[in-house]
Design an enzyme around this catalytic site. Sequence first.
Site, PDB file in Angstrom:
ATOM      1  CE  LYS A 112      41.934  35.388  45.058  1.00 25.16           C
ATOM      2  NZ  LYS A 112      43.368  35.426  45.360  1.00 25.16           N
ATOM      3  CG  HIS A 696      35.906  40.071  37.546  1.00 27.84           C
ATOM      4  ND1 HIS A 696      36.722  40.740  38.419  1.00 27.84           N
ATOM      5  CD2 HIS A 696      36.644  39.046  37.069  1.00 27.84           C
ATOM      6  CE1 HIS A 696      37.895  40.139  38.486  1.00 27.84           C
ATOM      7  NE2 HIS A 696      37.874  39.114  37.682  1.00 27.84           N
TER       8      HIS A 696
END
Length: 796
Positions: A112, A696
């Site tokens: 993040k 991902h």
Amino acid sequence: MARTHIAGFPRIGAQRELKFAQEAFWRGETDEASLRQVAAGLRQHHWQLQAQAGLDSVAVGDFAYYDQVLGLSALLGALPARFGFDPKQLTLAQYFELARGNKAQPAMEMTKWFDTNYHYLVPELGPDTRFDGGVDWFFDEVEEALALGLNAKPVLIGPLTYLCLSKTHVDGFDRLSLLPGLAAAYGRILSRLRARGIEWVQIDEPALCLDLEPAWLDAYDAAYAELARSGVKLLLATYFDSAADHAARAAALPVQGFHIDLVRAPQQLDAWRKVLPAGAVLSAGVIDGRNIWRTDLRRALSMLAPLHAELGERLWVAPSCSLLHVPVSLEAERKLDAEIKTWLAFATEKLAEVSVLARALNEGETAVAAGLAAADTALASRRGSRRVVNQQVQARVAALSAAMAERKSPFPIRIERQREALQLPALPTTTIGSFPQTPAIRQTRAAYRRGDIGALDYLQRIRGEIETAVRKQEALGLDVLVHGEAERNDMVEYFGEQLCGYTFTENGWVQSYGSRCVKPPVIYGDVYRPEPMTVETTRYAQSLTDRPMKGMLTGPVTMLQWSFVRDDQPRATTTLQLALAIRDEVSDLEQAGIRIIQIDEPALREGLPLRKGDWGAAYLDWAVHAFKISAASVADETQIHTHMCYAEFNDILPAIAALDADVITIETSRSAMELLEGFGEFDYPNEIGPGVYDIHSPRVPSVEAITHLLQRACEVIPPQRLWVNPDCGLKTRAWPETEAALANMVAAARSLREQIGKDSATTWQRTTRSAGLGGRAAHHGAAHAAGCADCASQAA
């Protein structure tokens, strides 16, 4: 004359044009030239929006094909050596391989960006890292803007923030040792910009809002002495929190201006006014760059007016941070409630707000009377609306007690009862929740929204997808199943659509990472659950199988963090309202016979204040309390799971333990189990499922690769407390790669079970239990427990 600018603009496009162009390129349907053409068109349009709003400069260099930190690594030439790419000849295909992985190498780690839901690619640095320059894409974009006759203000992440956000996998290596070479590289970049006639460059240093050790603070002096040699004017930008503690230090740097976030940290203004050098610019971030509420322009003017009187043209007016974190435009919102729409401002509307504020300062309020009046009307409408406050919800929150946040028994007792009830093997296998969102699933949901199919037809189709997911999981041999979430568009939006106090946009898309975009719902009023949200779907899925079926919910903190949240009451209060809604759903799922319930909290770390001194009462205390309120109503035999991913959770391990979830699943594969090592050193007391492959990436991990990660996990966590699962949900993957990866995962788990053996596993279980310190005592450690009444009472 006050000047105007922004720190950055959303790059995905109002209709997610960049996303669709990226994905077409990845599928091989278009070439690099086509993708570049779409990107150039978006950049030009966004610059024109800024120019048409009357801004004095346009932000350039804020664009990225995947991520701005990865883009900076490509500009500097600091690419991971393991990929073997030539930074100066990097192609877009190779650039995407860095972000997504390839057959030979896993993707770069992703985490993040400070306390946002945006994910960046973590630079991999080491003693051999060189900053000798890479591709010229950044300079090409500057040339594009100049060719359009625009006043370009390039934007670069600062050298200390870049180093601060990077990682090294070399023991004992000091990243600051790279600073001389890195600063020299920045100097060369700035000199090239100066040669192109650029006057101002924005250097983003949000790391100045963190707790920095003296060596890192000292490093700013040397770095910026090097940058200053270029002769270009530098705007040092901080955001997301206060940089007041470092204001005097920053003010002594050889830069010509400072940007500060006066939305998140208005209290820092006085400190900066005291130290601002004569002749220096102060950029005041008074428009919220992270939320979608219309600005109280009168209040902003009351802050800006004395600054303008003092600074004149040295005052710049801006949003608090890059507008990357808000949608592009309200223009396409045709279905949004008309009253609520007047309360909102997306990126394009925020450009107009910046312009109105500057004109009011420069020309007087009469020059923008209509704009000020419209803002006043919208604010009065919101403040006076009866839709915002629900007295029953407020009363229920006020009646919450500490006992409502506690499970009936401590974890050591619960886990014995759960093992007896569930009868799972050692190293149980499961997934995080979602399965591939196929074109057929998306078409079904779209057809239902359009009214092309009725409710019964929709239900039958979704049930068909659920059955497909269940049968595939059974065939793969998974131990704990999920229903696949075919009916869900997004893990927050889906629940928000069923809660009162929320509203939704059609095109309010925000980039989360790469081509992944989310459409955060808007919390405008008190939140409550009018009826069950997932019970019938989960009950149906459980009816298809004898294996345990997890109920899948999104936790209250993530519901808060991944929404645009009302700013007229404390965030803690809104979170408790969400916690009560989730608590009701948990109770109903248990009553429906669901014995495993997962309450996902991937955003728990994201909400953490940037300064450690603010972590406790300012956030973690109420965040943990809210989760426990949502989960604590169930019997000991009902197992509560939670999931967290893509953040530095080692920072808050005591808080994660305090959640008291029976099982936590976490992302660890991109960091090669680095995060799990922290859980082991901390002696995390409950069960844990470290992600064993990266969802991902299109790579299908081998049985050997997964086995290796599991063996590493067993070195730090007792095997009887380990679960086996992917990093995250599988909605973005296709079925063939999903089935192949899960088959390998199940095979690896079974192989390791055989290695461990039943006798060995039983011995480990007895050894761990006989240590005598379960629950909180285990996570504090024996030395602490001896003197801690809380631990001692639980051990007794």
